[in-house]
Design an enzyme around this catalytic site. Structure first.
Site, PDB file in Angstrom:
ATOM      1  N   ASP A  20     106.421  -7.541  -2.745  1.00  0.00           N
ATOM      2  CA  ASP A  20     107.435  -7.250  -3.769  1.00  0.00           C
ATOM      3  C   ASP A  20     108.874  -7.316  -3.228  1.00  0.00           C
ATOM      4  O   ASP A  20     109.605  -6.321  -3.282  1.00  0.00           O
ATOM      5  CB  ASP A  20     107.186  -5.857  -4.375  1.00  0.00           C
ATOM      6  CG  ASP A  20     105.745  -5.687  -4.834  1.00  0.00           C
ATOM      7  OD1 ASP A  20     105.262  -6.563  -5.563  1.00  0.00           O
ATOM      8  OD2 ASP A  20     105.093  -4.700  -4.444  1.00  0.00           O
ATOM      9  N   GLU A  54      96.361 -14.939  -1.802  1.00  0.00           N
ATOM     10  CA  GLU A  54      97.698 -15.459  -2.133  1.00  0.00           C
ATOM     11  C   GLU A  54      97.725 -15.984  -3.557  1.00  0.00           C
ATOM     12  O   GLU A  54      96.731 -16.489  -4.065  1.00  0.00           O
ATOM     13  CB  GLU A  54      98.070 -16.619  -1.204  1.00  0.00           C
ATOM     14  CG  GLU A  54      99.217 -16.369  -0.253  1.00  0.00           C
ATOM     15  CD  GLU A  54     100.540 -15.913  -0.871  1.00  0.00           C
ATOM     16  OE1 GLU A  54     100.809 -16.256  -2.026  1.00  0.00           O
ATOM     17  OE2 GLU A  54     101.306 -15.226  -0.187  1.00  0.00           O
ATOM     18  N   THR A  63     106.035 -11.597  11.238  1.00  0.00           N
ATOM     19  CA  THR A  63     105.792 -12.574  10.168  1.00  0.00           C
ATOM     20  C   THR A  63     107.075 -13.363   9.897  1.00  0.00           C
ATOM     21  O   THR A  63     108.173 -12.964  10.311  1.00  0.00           O
ATOM     22  CB  THR A  63     105.350 -11.905   8.848  1.00  0.00           C
ATOM     23  OG1 THR A  63     106.471 -11.246   8.269  1.00  0.00           O
ATOM     24  CG2 THR A  63     104.219 -10.907   9.061  1.00  0.00           C
TER      25      THR A  63
HETATM   26  C1  LIG Z   1     107.864 -11.684   0.587  1.00  0.00           C
HETATM   27  S1  LIG Z   1     106.487 -12.669   0.774  1.00  0.00           S
HETATM   28  C2  LIG Z   1     105.848 -12.158   2.341  1.00  0.00           C
HETATM   29  C3  LIG Z   1     104.963 -13.180   2.948  1.00  0.00           C
HETATM   30  C4  LIG Z   1     104.341 -12.806   4.297  1.00  0.00           C
HETATM   31  N1  LIG Z   1     103.492 -11.655   4.172  1.00  0.00           N
HETATM   32  C5  LIG Z   1     105.405 -12.584   5.343  1.00  0.00           C
HETATM   33  O1  LIG Z   1     105.617 -11.417   5.717  1.00  0.00           O
HETATM   34  O2  LIG Z   1     106.021 -13.561   5.795  1.00  0.00           O
HETATM   35  C6  LIG Z   1     105.288 -11.968  -0.388  1.00  0.00           C
HETATM   36  C7  LIG Z   1     104.049 -12.850  -0.558  1.00  0.00           C
HETATM   37  O3  LIG Z   1     103.116 -12.169  -1.376  1.00  0.00           O
HETATM   38  C8  LIG Z   1     102.565 -13.072  -2.320  1.00  0.00           C
HETATM   39  N2  LIG Z   1     102.136 -12.227  -3.462  1.00  0.00           N
HETATM   40  C9  LIG Z   1     102.944 -11.594  -4.353  1.00  0.00           C
HETATM   41  N3  LIG Z   1     102.217 -10.867  -5.219  1.00  0.00           N
HETATM   42  C10 LIG Z   1     100.906 -11.055  -4.869  1.00  0.00           C
HETATM   43  C11 LIG Z   1      99.668 -10.568  -5.396  1.00  0.00           C
HETATM   44  N4  LIG Z   1      99.649  -9.753  -6.473  1.00  0.00           N
HETATM   45  N5  LIG Z   1      98.524 -10.951  -4.801  1.00  0.00           N
HETATM   46  C12 LIG Z   1      98.547 -11.799  -3.724  1.00  0.00           C
HETATM   47  N6  LIG Z   1      99.692 -12.276  -3.193  1.00  0.00           N
HETATM   48  C13 LIG Z   1     100.857 -11.913  -3.735  1.00  0.00           C
HETATM   49  C14 LIG Z   1     103.687 -14.047  -2.606  1.00  0.00           C
HETATM   50  O4  LIG Z   1     103.232 -15.287  -3.106  1.00  0.00           O
HETATM   51  C15 LIG Z   1     104.348 -14.179  -1.245  1.00  0.00           C
HETATM   52  O5  LIG Z   1     103.760 -15.218  -0.484  1.00  0.00           O
END
Ligand SMILES: C[S@@+](CC[C@H](N)C(=O)[O-])C[C@H]1O[C@@H](n2cnc3c(N)ncnc32)[C@H](O)[C@@H]1O
Length: 333
Positions: A111, A61, A183
């Site tokens: 994204d 994260e 999720t």
């Molecule tokens: C739209 S949220 C989805 C969160 C979770 N997977 C859910 O479905 O509830 C996208 C998540 O990916 C994380 N994120 C974005 N780009 C990332 C990267 N390059 N590496 C790790 N985490 C990332 C963001 O901080 C965010 O918590």
């Protein structure tokens, strides 16, 4: 005030864990490794860890708030097989995860602000998928969910033509997967009328390139001569930028240390695999007018090629402004 007797798990980040990562240092034992990228509130990661105790789980994260939530959840539930790491997925793929070391990657709703022009930062792109494929064991899988139709079409395009990956479904994606843990982001999407697109690709035996994990180099330093005091060097400092060997280096500020004998330079070094924000120190040596330039321990700087170039840039500037010369350098050629 009550004090818990349970040991607090050390916080993990790309800057503090071993490169490459060593399971035996993070978990009670070595088990198949499953990685969730962008775990959000951590519920999916914790659910998997709880229901599959014979695997080890790493969550990646970039959000500190998400990290804190997952850390608290793991502590509360006492899960020995789950560890979140504060780290960009791309950094983990280059520095932490060895080829063929991961059983499953799970990526849920990456994204969310998908726009074609954001291509460079997008998680699902050809180069990153090639790395994900390399890090998977043969027989392992890559599981992806998105609720953006255009993102699903783009992901189908990339995944279906990626060497080493085979679609395990009979369609480009499935509209639902029974038994799947929902999720937080997914639930919100359902409430707002969006639908999931679910992908599952298996790693087949097709040989693919295995870029090795990028390890750290020895700590860099420069020895130099300069006929100025630390205060005079700081007074002459102006911010500088340099792009070299794929690294973008910005030296932002210079300060005197509290004894006014040494100088500290704040630097940001951006490399394709990692971004670092740290301090470089210029300290006097025993000889007259001799100085050493090296990384400080502030911010856990990792000794990457970009960091070597940053130390070199600061050292060369000091030698130049101080009408001196570089006497010796320990940096990558
Ligand atoms: C739209 S949220 C989805 C969160 C979770 N997977 C859910 O479905 O509830 C996208 C998540 O990916 C994380 N994120 C974005 N780009 C990332 C990267 N390059 N590496 C790790 N985490 C990332 C963001 O901080 C965010 O918590």
């Amino acid at each position: 005030m009550s004090v818990s007797s349970r040991p607090v798990l050390p916080k993990l980040s790309a800057l503090t864990v071993d490169w490459p990562l060593r399971q035996e240092k993070l978990f009670p034992g070595i088990q198949p490794l499953i990685v969730e990228i962008g775990f959000g509130n951590g519920d999916y990661l914790l659910h998997l860890a709880e229901t599959r105790p014979s695997c080890n789980f790493i969550g990646l994260e970039i959000s500190s708030q998400s990290m804190a939530k997952a850390e608290a959840g793991i502590e509360k539930r006492g899960l020995p097989n789950a560890r979140p790491i504060h780290c960009r997925a791309e950094t983990a793929l280059w520095h932490l995860l060895e080829p063929q070391s991961v059983r499953e990657f799970h990526i849920n709703y990456p994204d969310p602000w998908f726009k074609k022009r954001h291509g460079r930062r997008r998680l699902i792109q050809r180069g990153t998928v090639a790395l994900l494929t390399s890090r998977l064991e043969v027989g392992g899988s890559l599981q992806l969910a998105t609720d953006i139709r255009a993102y699903a079409e783009m992901a189908h395009d990339i995944l279906s033509s990626a060497p080493g990956l085979q679609n395990e479904y009979d369609a480009p994606w499935l509209p639902e997967v029974s038994g799947r843990f929902t999720t937080k982001y997914e639930e919100k999407g359902f409430r707002e009328g969006r639908r999931g697109h679910y992908f599952r690709y298996g790693r087949d035996e097709f040989p693919v390139a295995h870029p090795p994990v990028i390890k750290e180099f020895a700590m860099p330093h420069l020895l130099l001569q300069a006929q100025l005091s630390a205060a005079e060097i700081v007074a002459r400092f102006e911010p500088m930028k340099r792009s070299v060997d794929g690294a973008h280096i910005a030296v932002l500020h210079a300060w005197l240390d509290e004894k006014r004998a040494a100088a500290l330079f704040e630097v940001v070094v951006e490399e394709p695999s990692i971004s670092q924000h740290t301090m470089i120190m210029l300290a006097p040596r025993a000889g007259d007018g001799e100085w050493i330039v090296k990384l400080t321990t502030i911010g856990h700087a990792r000794s990457t090629l970009g960091m070597h170039r940053a130390v070199e840039a600061v050292g060369e500037w000091v030698a130049d402004v101080g009408d001196g010369k570089v006497l010796a350098r320990r940096v990558r050629g």
